[in-house]
Design a protein around this motif. Structure first.
Motif, PDB file in Angstrom:
ATOM      1  N   ALA A 128       1.523  -1.620   1.095  1.00 22.79           N
ATOM      2  CA  ALA A 128       2.272  -0.460   1.572  1.00 22.79           C
ATOM      3  C   ALA A 128       3.570  -0.255   0.799  1.00 22.79           C
ATOM      4  O   ALA A 128       4.149   0.827   0.836  1.00 22.79           O
ATOM      5  N   ILE A 129       4.048  -1.284   0.107  1.00 23.42           N
ATOM      6  CA  ILE A 129       5.238  -1.128  -0.737  1.00 23.42           C
ATOM      7  C   ILE A 129       4.842  -0.262  -1.931  1.00 23.42           C
ATOM      8  O   ILE A 129       3.936  -0.617  -2.684  1.00 23.42           O
ATOM      9  N   PRO A 130       5.481   0.895  -2.123  1.00 23.55           N
ATOM     10  CA  PRO A 130       5.092   1.760  -3.246  1.00 23.55           C
ATOM     11  C   PRO A 130       5.153   1.022  -4.577  1.00 23.55           C
ATOM     12  O   PRO A 130       6.088   0.249  -4.836  1.00 23.55           O
ATOM     13  N   ASP A 131       4.153   1.241  -5.402  1.00 19.14           N
ATOM     14  CA  ASP A 131       4.104   0.582  -6.705  1.00 19.14           C
ATOM     15  C   ASP A 131       5.361   0.864  -7.515  1.00 19.14           C
ATOM     16  O   ASP A 131       5.832  -0.004  -8.259  1.00 19.14           O
ATOM     17  N   GLU A 132       5.891   2.070  -7.379  1.00 23.63           N
ATOM     18  CA  GLU A 132       7.072   2.441  -8.162  1.00 23.63           C
ATOM     19  C   GLU A 132       8.276   1.586  -7.786  1.00 23.63           C
ATOM     20  O   GLU A 132       9.070   1.195  -8.653  1.00 23.63           O
TER      21      GLU A 132
END
Length: 402
Positions: A128-132
């Motif tokens: 859920a942590i955005p890849d960016e």
């Protein structure tokens, strides 16, 4: 587990291609980043003996994993130490509890990584942590390390300039060997300066230095959580993707569980963590390992044997590194990480919708700030994540209602 791609006919030299590619993969993986691992272990409190022990057990554990899973699956499964994780350590401050507290974070990190492979809700939580934002955190950590070669160049150009020039020439002529070429030139510089004169037979003796771990809550938040994030997003996920891009689809859980449990088991001896190989995996799984995809599992085996050999020789590697002139080891590490920095920055600042949050994550992580004993990598994720949530809430409120 999906079977390996079928073997084409007429592959007489497939075995030799695969074996050589595996050896190259192991040598490149070890020589291009061992300096980063040493820097990371020293930064969180390891002395020379403890860092040597850590490098040794990491090489042995990942070598054993390569051999086991390549033989078991008949696919080129390769493991590596967590170079992004080591870079994160190198940019961190030693925890309040010293080296034993750092060892405690390595144990917890390994157990969490094993759990992530087994428990899908935990894996979804990390996913859920955005890849960016994960890429921006990594880029911020790497920035500090990647400027080191050029600071060292200003302090001692006679020693550092030949290494940087050799790396640049290697990047143009033999891209994959750029860092090993720079390392070879660094050894020549050390020979000329007499830095290797003190080496003796004692430097070949194996070193295993055990430390009882302690659990420090501040260190767990500052080190273990970022380690899990960068290892998952920068190593394990890309490692699976690399294998699939070449037609291999193994069940990723067994090697991921092995990597996590091996990380936890070797932590008291100084290992900070192993994972699926990402960049070097392409050497063993791609066409460079021969025309026959069904024989490339041999590259995984020979890569593992190469790591095992390097593990036995680790005391000599560390003894050579310890005699290096000031700034030389940091130069090798910084040059080795420039490509990773570029990839992380490109991923972080690509999508416009996440750009401001990624930039905040990047600058906080790069700042080296420590709050409540917790380092900038964690606070970068917190700051960037909070800003991203706020921006999304604003966009939701402003969206036209139908």
């Amino acid at each position: 587990m999906t079977a390996a791609p079928p073997s084409p006919a007429g592959t007489g030299d497939a075995t030799s291609h695969a074996v050589v590619a595996g050896v190259v993969s192991g040598l490149v993986g070890f020589t291009s980043s061992f300096a980063v691992v040493l820097a990371g272990l020293h930064a969180v409190g390891a002395d020379a003996s403890q860092a040597t022990s850590g490098l040794t057990v990491l090489a042995l554990a990942m070598g054993l994993g390569c051999v086991i899973f390549s033989l078991r699956t008949r696919m080129p499964i390769t493991l590596a130490w967590s170079t992004p994780g080591a870079a994160l350590l190198a940019a961190s401050a030693a925890p309040a509890g010293g080296w034993p507290a750092a060892v405690g974070t390595f144990v917890v990190t390994g157990l969490l990584l094993a759990l992530l492979a087994l428990v899908r809700p935990l894996a979804r939580l990390v996913a859920a942590i955005p890849d960016e934002l994960a890429a921006a955190m990594l880029a911020g950590v790497l920035l500090v390390l990647c400027v080191a070669p050029f600071r060292a160049l200003a302090d001692d150009p006679a020693v550092i300039a030949p290494v940087i020039l050799a790396w640049a020439a290697g990047l143009v002529l033999l891209r994959r060997w750029a860092v090993p070429i720079a390392l070879a030139v660094a050894l020549v510089v050390m020979l000329v300066e007499g830095s290797l004169a003190g080496l003796g037979p004692g430097d070949l003796m194996p070193v295993l230095d055990a430390t009882a771990p302690i659990l420090d809550p501040g260190a767990l938040v500052a080190i273990a959580i970022p380690l899990v994030v960068v290892t998952t997003t920068s190593q394990n996920v890309p490692g699976i993707a690399v294998l699939r891009s070449f037609g291999y689809a193994p069940d990723p859980r067994p090697p991921l569980v092995y990597a996590g449990l091996a990380s936890a088991a070797t932590a008291p001896l100084g290992g900070h963590g192993i994972n699926l190989a990402a960049i070097s995996a392409a050497l063993a799984a791609g066409p460079e390992a021969g025309p026959d995809p069904g024989r490339r599992w041999l590259a995984g085996v020979s890569c593992g044997v190469t790591y095992l050999t390097c593990g036995v020789l680790t005391p000599l590697v560390v003894a050579v590194a310890s005699g290096a002139p000031a700034g030389l080891l940091e130069t090798i590490a910084g040059l080795a990480l420039l490509g990773t920095l570029a990839a992380a920055a490109a991923s972080a600042f690509g999508p416009a919708g996440h750009r401001e949050a990624a930039a905040l994550t990047f600058v906080v992580a790069a700042s080296g700030v420590t709050i409540a004993g917790i380092g900038g990598a964690f606070w970068g994720l917190v700051a960037g994540g909070a800003l991203l949530v706020a921006l999304r809430l604003r966009a939701h409120r402003e969206a036209p209602r139908t």
